[in-house]
Write an enzyme that holds these catalytic residues in place. Structure first.
Site, PDB file in Angstrom:
ATOM      1  N   ASP A 168      -4.096  -9.850   1.441  1.00 37.79           N
ATOM      2  CA  ASP A 168      -2.767  -9.594   0.864  1.00 37.79           C
ATOM      3  C   ASP A 168      -1.709 -10.341   1.670  1.00 37.79           C
ATOM      4  O   ASP A 168      -0.709  -9.764   2.082  1.00 37.79           O
ATOM      5  CB  ASP A 168      -2.505  -8.082   0.847  1.00 37.79           C
ATOM      6  CG  ASP A 168      -1.374  -7.704  -0.111  1.00 37.79           C
ATOM      7  OD1 ASP A 168      -1.030  -8.533  -0.982  1.00 37.79           O
ATOM      8  OD2 ASP A 168      -0.826  -6.601   0.023  1.00 37.79           O
TER       9      ASP A 168
ATOM     10  N   LYS B 137       3.804   4.052   7.577  1.00 36.48           N
ATOM     11  CA  LYS B 137       3.415   3.649   6.224  1.00 36.48           C
ATOM     12  C   LYS B 137       2.673   4.795   5.575  1.00 36.48           C
ATOM     13  O   LYS B 137       1.658   5.266   6.080  1.00 36.48           O
ATOM     14  CB  LYS B 137       2.538   2.394   6.311  1.00 36.48           C
ATOM     15  CG  LYS B 137       1.992   1.964   4.987  1.00 36.48           C
ATOM     16  CD  LYS B 137       1.484   0.546   5.018  1.00 36.48           C
ATOM     17  CE  LYS B 137       2.602  -0.441   5.177  1.00 36.48           C
ATOM     18  NZ  LYS B 137       2.334  -1.737   4.577  1.00 36.48           N
TER      19      LYS B 137
ATOM     20  N   PHE C 221       0.805  -1.208   0.000  1.00 33.07           N
ATOM     21  CA  PHE C 221       0.000   0.000   0.000  1.00 33.07           C
ATOM     22  C   PHE C 221       0.844   1.267   0.000  1.00 33.07           C
ATOM     23  O   PHE C 221       0.312   2.355   0.036  1.00 33.07           O
ATOM     24  CB  PHE C 221      -0.922   0.015   1.221  1.00 33.07           C
ATOM     25  CG  PHE C 221      -1.923  -1.111   1.182  1.00 33.07           C
ATOM     26  CD1 PHE C 221      -3.138  -0.925   0.559  1.00 33.07           C
ATOM     27  CD2 PHE C 221      -1.634  -2.335   1.729  1.00 33.07           C
ATOM     28  CE1 PHE C 221      -4.056  -1.954   0.507  1.00 33.07           C
ATOM     29  CE2 PHE C 221      -2.547  -3.368   1.669  1.00 33.07           C
ATOM     30  CZ  PHE C 221      -3.762  -3.173   1.059  1.00 33.07           C
TER      31      PHE C 221
END
Ligand SMILES: *[C@@H]1O[C@H](CO)[C@@H](O)[C@H](O)[C@H]1NC(C)=O
Ligand SMILES: *[C@@H]1O[C@H](CO)[C@@H](O)[C@H](O)[C@H]1NC(C)=O
Ligand SMILES: *[C@@H]1O[C@H](CO)[C@@H](O)[C@H](O)[C@H]1NC(C)=O
Ligand SMILES: *[C@@H]1O[C@H](CO)[C@@H](O)[C@H](O)[C@H]1NC(C)=O
Ligand SMILES: *[C@@H]1O[C@H](CO)[C@@H](O)[C@H](O)[C@H]1NC(C)=O
Ligand SMILES: *[C@@H]1O[C@H](CO)[C@@H](O)[C@H](O)[C@H]1NC(C)=O
Ligand SMILES: *[C@@H]1O[C@H](CO)[C@@H](O)[C@H](O)[C@H]1NC(C)=O
Ligand SMILES: *[C@@H]1O[C@H](CO)[C@@H](O)[C@H](O)[C@H]1NC(C)=O
Length: 904
Positions: A657, A561, A543
């Site tokens: 994922d 992130k 991502f």
């Protein structure tokens, strides 16, 4: 598999077996005589070894390091540990059918079509024998047993007891564990010392090492290693330098591909594993020339080192991890300097802040002394080979930096030695004969294909969305009564039917959103500070990129992130989602410490896992291989984490994922799942597209692509793939270049009867673009076939050298295959997988008929389907306008709803 194909395969196997049985050569002991020929096929049963020393400790082999099947070397191995200690054709590897020939004239290594890649130098008399001594020395002898040539006189990267490295000679590191060609590191013996150098710059000296003692003042003539340590000897054989080491029957000295000098000791000559490394130099990470990429500033931490860019430099976009001048100028390079001949005016320098030092300034003698800074700078400007300089205004010493590139920087102690990095300013560059050529050349080839790929994928995404809408219109299913009341995107908005979702943030872009239980909310400015302006990138997940940082007040390290691939959701919805994710806490899940939602920026702040993601430990070829026990702990830990997501929380979370990049490790055997819950921030197509774009298609369950419902069993499939990779220690889809490129293309492409046509070809190009295509056989297929033959140990990573529990291996392979069943309903739940791996329930029997598609994936060729291509072409025109609406979040992955696409 259709019967004709199967019988053909059987026939081939039989033929192969027959060939092997008849051609297999016996393993000679000590001596072979001309004429003699060896190929890896003939000696496949002995791993390529055709000659063994009398004591069995060494063998000469046509060696295929890491079983990559592409590069074969004539090598001498320490047989019990399988360590290569010498190689002949290191810079010219041969293929799998290359030959080693011994004739009266010498040894020759040739490729498939007979081209000689390496040979011994011309010798003074004909050869009577090739002999491998008990010391590991490979010798060519004449009829009177006189030695004409010996491998000990031509060391590669390893020195054995009894072998001498003479003054003037050097060892060269290999490029990597499976690529023996010469890297940039050297261990050289000079008359005054023993040095480690990188591109000509010294980074270690024996005389400076605290463990070394100088016995007397004499010129060094050679270096050797033996049971009592490392010695630099004078011409008369007396010791000049010594490094005493604990007694060990056998030890070897090796210059590693990482630039470190290691002396490894074995309890016996026949021991398969070393008792340890007695001597490693340099010990500290930041003492290595290239621990950080070019110009990275290395800081030693408690456990390992981190890299940042020095002030006035920024992380490079074109060369990930390295640093470029922040002012837009380019680093000097010898080539650019020569092209720019006479353009001295374009050169400028960026001063490094004190006390930033360069690895070489500690060891290399100054280029000049007694000069002021202006003069030192003029010396550097006048030389194209000079990439920068260090000047010490206390001692008036001047050191010019050279080499093909600059290495890493570290924080030193001197506050008078100041460094300057040479650059070509972009302004004058534009005025030079090739205006702006360099930057244009760098960006265009990268941007264009990725823009094209993005457009293509966007069109595909739109097409799939359109297709699923069409197919659902007829038989519109009702979403099962969803226990989750949180909707991402705009399913409920009136714009939903048009698929448009304009201006997502307009109505609730307010920073005052407070949701009970919401994790700490940080401002973008705070996060910038915590990560030192995103200086240390530690990874890039599905991502977005991940950066290392530290919470203020020493509250611990964090991983930040930056979400990139996520549609811009309304802030309130994002916060709601983050609140849910933040409240999922389990020892096997990476904890969310906070987040940031400011404007269109979305960042997540996680706890830091210091060993990084599993792919690094598992596929990285630099460190030691993960031991079997650790692998099973990782498998069980990850399985527990997923089981918790599926059944342990209030709402079922499908991860969507699962891949090694999302399994994080930390010291103390911690294993945690990351990125859970994020799939809900994406639409199904986005999710599938981004995972395929990032080359992780290998973990996607077939139902993702066949438009069937996604359930927790999609995670089970992905976990099965990860489990196989844990067992094998390699990617399921090999990354090496295939021997035959056609094979690579065929292997990389997948055709599946009920996948939307057009997908497979698009995915093929993406997959080969991002992951380098296939190469080895498709491992899940191999696993299925060896399972049918009960050969579980053959599936286990060869690097473990048999250090594996067979019952556990069988259990793991069976569990993995059950996870891969094509029909999701036939896959076990994650909770069941945990129990199987723990051994508390017996391993189930994989259903071979539900796994046939693996053979299809592994073998079939793509067939273009003209109909689908026309359909796609026909929709292209209207696609552009709709892409953003699909990507903007018209859908959500709701759980535990059985049919995630039902909303659309
Ligand atoms: C020999 O084989 C290599 C590939 O291994 C090929 O590139 C080369 O063209 C061949 N040479 C001849 C003379 O056939
Ligand atoms: C050469 O060495 C082998 C074994 O070491 C020995 O059997 C042989 O007699 C030697 N030949 C001569 C000519 O010395
Ligand atoms: C090994 O041999 C090659 C040529 O065959 C030579 O160029 C090289 O210098 C030799 N290395 C050593 C350490 O003697
Ligand atoms: C190792 O080599 C050094 C120097 O030649 C020598 O003094 C020492 O005795 C050797 N040790 C052994 C165990 O052979
Ligand atoms: C290895 O060598 C030692 C003696 O050096 C011996 O005691 C031991 O049995 C050997 N082990 C094997 C597996 O050959
Ligand atoms: C470093 O590792 C040790 C044990 O290996 C551990 O106790 C310590 O907490 C670690 N430090 C950091 C900062 O991770
Ligand atoms: C540096 O040295 C040169 C002569 O080597 C001299 O001409 C120049 O004035 C000096 N510059 C400074 C700033 O001292
Ligand atoms: C050396 O340079 C530093 C920093 O530029 C300066 O503070 C110091 O005074 C200088 N020392 C001498 C002897 O010129």
């Amino acid at each position: 598999m259709p019967p004709p194909t199967r019988s053909l395969a059987c026939l081939l196997l039989l033929l192969l077996a027959a060939v092997r049985a008849s051609d297999a050569g016996p393993l000679a002991v000590e001596i072979v005589r001309p004429s003699f020929t060896a190929t890896s096929y003939e000696y496949i049963d002995t791993g390529g070894a055709f000659l063994q020393s009398r004591n069995g400790a060494f063998s000469a082999a046509v060696f295929n390091p890491g079983k990559q099947q592409a590069s074969f070397y004539l090598a001498v191995l320490h047989a019990p540990s399988g360590t290569p200690v010498w190689s002949a054709n290191r810079d010219a590897p041969t293929g799998s059918s290359g030959k080693v020939q011994l004739s009266a004239g010498g040894i020759a290594v040739s490729d498939t079509n007979g081209t000689v890649l390496w040979s011994t130098p011309p010798l003074r008399s004909p050869i009577a024998a090739l002999r491998l001594l008990d010391t590991g020395d490979l010798q060519l002898l004449d009829a009177g047993n006189a030695t004409l040539w010996r491998s000990f006189e031509n060391a590669t990267d390893t020195l054995l007891p009894g072998q001498q490295l003479l003054a003037g000679a050097s060892l060269s590191s290999a490029k990597g564990p499976t690529d023996f060609s010469q890297g940039d590191y050297r261990l050289g013996v000079i008359t005054s010392d023993v040095l480690l150098t990188w591109q000509g710059s010294t980074y270690w000296r024996l005389s400076n090492d605290v463990r070394a003692f100088k016995d007397r003042n004499a010129a060094v003539a050679s270096m050797s290693v033996n049971a009592s340590g490392l010695f630099a000897l004078g011409a008369d054989g007396a010791v000049v330098f010594r490094v005493g080491l604990p007694p060990a029957e056998f030890r070897m000295l090796r210059l590693g591909s990482d630039g470190r000098l290691r002396i490894t000791s074995f309890a016996h000559l026949n021991s398969s594993a070393p008792v340890g490394s007695d001597f490693i130099s340099p010990a500290g990470d930041c003492e290595l020339p290239l621990q950080c990429p070019s110009l990275g500033l290395c800081s030693a931490g408690g456990n390992g080192s981190t890299c940042t860019c020095p002030p006035l430099f920024a992380a490079s976009v074109t060369v990930p991890g390295s640093c470029t001048p922040g002012d837009g100028s380019t680093l000097a390079s010898p080539a650019a300097c020569q092209n720019n001949s006479g353009g001295g005016g374009s050169v400028s320098y960026i001063a490094l802040k004190q006390p930033i030092a360069y690895f070489a300034t500690k060891f290399d003698a100054p280029t000049n002394t007694g000069v002021n800074r202006t003069a030192c700078r003029a010396l550097c400007t006048a030389s194209c080979a000079c990439l920068g300089f260090f000047h010490d205004n206390a001692t008036l010493t001047c050191r010019l930096l050279g080499g093909k590139q600059l290495g890493s920087l570290y924080t030193g102690t001197s506050d008078t030695n100041l460094g300057y990095i040479k650059t070509f300013s972009s302004a004058t560059k534009a005025g030079s004969n090739q205006p702006g050529s360099s930057s244009a050349n760098h960006t265009v080839p990268i941007v264009l294909p990725s823009v094209a790929a993005f457009l293509l994928l966007s069109v595909l995404a739109w097409y799939l969305w359109w297709r699923s809408r069409m197919s659902k219109n007829g038989k519109k299913k009702k979403g099962k009564n969803s226990t989750m009341k949180v909707y991402m995107g705009r399913q409920k908005s009136p714009t939903r039917d048009t698929g448009y979702n304009a201006d997502a943030d307009a109505d609730d872009d307010d920073d005052e959103i407070v949701i009970p239980g919401m994790p700490t909310r940080f401002s973008y400015q705070e996060i910038t500070t915590m990560t030192s302006n995103f200086a240390t990138k530690v990874g890039s997940g599905g991502f977005g990129s991940v950066y290392k940082g530290e919470l203020p007040g020493g509250e611990g390290l964090i991983a930040v992130k930056k979400l990139e691939a996520v549609g811009v959701h309304a802030k309130r919805e994002f916060c709601t989602e983050i609140t849910i994710i933040g409240n999922i806490r389990h020892p096997t899940l990476v904890r969310l410490r906070g987040f940031c939602a400011e404007g269109s920026r979305r960042l997540l702040v996680y706890e830091y896992m210091n060993r990084g993601s599993l792919d690094r430990s598992l596929f990285g070829r630099t460190g030691p291989a993960l031991e079997w026990g650790e692998r099973m702990e990782v498998a069980i830990g990850a399985a527990r984490g997923l089981a918790y997501l599926h059944t342990g929380c209030e709402q079922k979370i499908v991860h969507c994922d699962v891949k090694p990049e999302n399994i994080l490790l930390a010291n103390g055997g911690q294993v945690k799942i990351s990125d859970f819950g994020l799939a809900k921030l994406m639409s199904r197509e986005q999710s599938a597209l981004f995972t395929t774009m990032r080359g992780t298609r290998g973990y996607l369950a077939p139902e993702w692509i066949s438009n069937a419902a996604i359930s927790d069993r999609a995670d089970v499939y992905s976990f099965g793939m990860v489990l196989l990779e844990l067992i094998h220690g390699r990617k399921n889809r090999g990354e090496q270049e295939a021997l035959n490129n056609n094979v690579a293309v065929a292997v990389a492409s997948v055709e599946h009867s009920d996948w939307p046509s057009g997908w497979s070809s698009a995915m093929t190009s993406t997959a080969s673009g991002t992951s380098g295509g296939g190469g080895d056989e498709y491992f899940p297929m191999v696993a299925l076939e060896l399972h049918e033959q009960g050969r579980y140990l053959d599936l286990v990573d060869a690097r473990l050298e048999g250090r594996v529990d067979e019952a556990e291996a069988a259990r793991a392979v069976r569990a993995a295959l059950c996870c891969l069943h094509e029909d999701p309903a036939l896959r076990p739940s994650m909770a069941a997988v945990v129990r199987i791996l723990e051994g508390t329930v017996p391993p189930p029997e994989p259903r071979v008929e539900a796994l046939g598609f693996l053979r299809l994936y592994g073998r079939s060729h793509p067939l273009p389907q003209p109909g689908s291509l026309t359909a796609m072409a026909g929709t292209t025109g209207s696609a552009a306008g709709s892409v953003s609406s699909t990507a903007g979040g018209g859908s959500h992955l709701d759980v535990p709803s059985q049919d995630t696409s039902g909303e659309r």
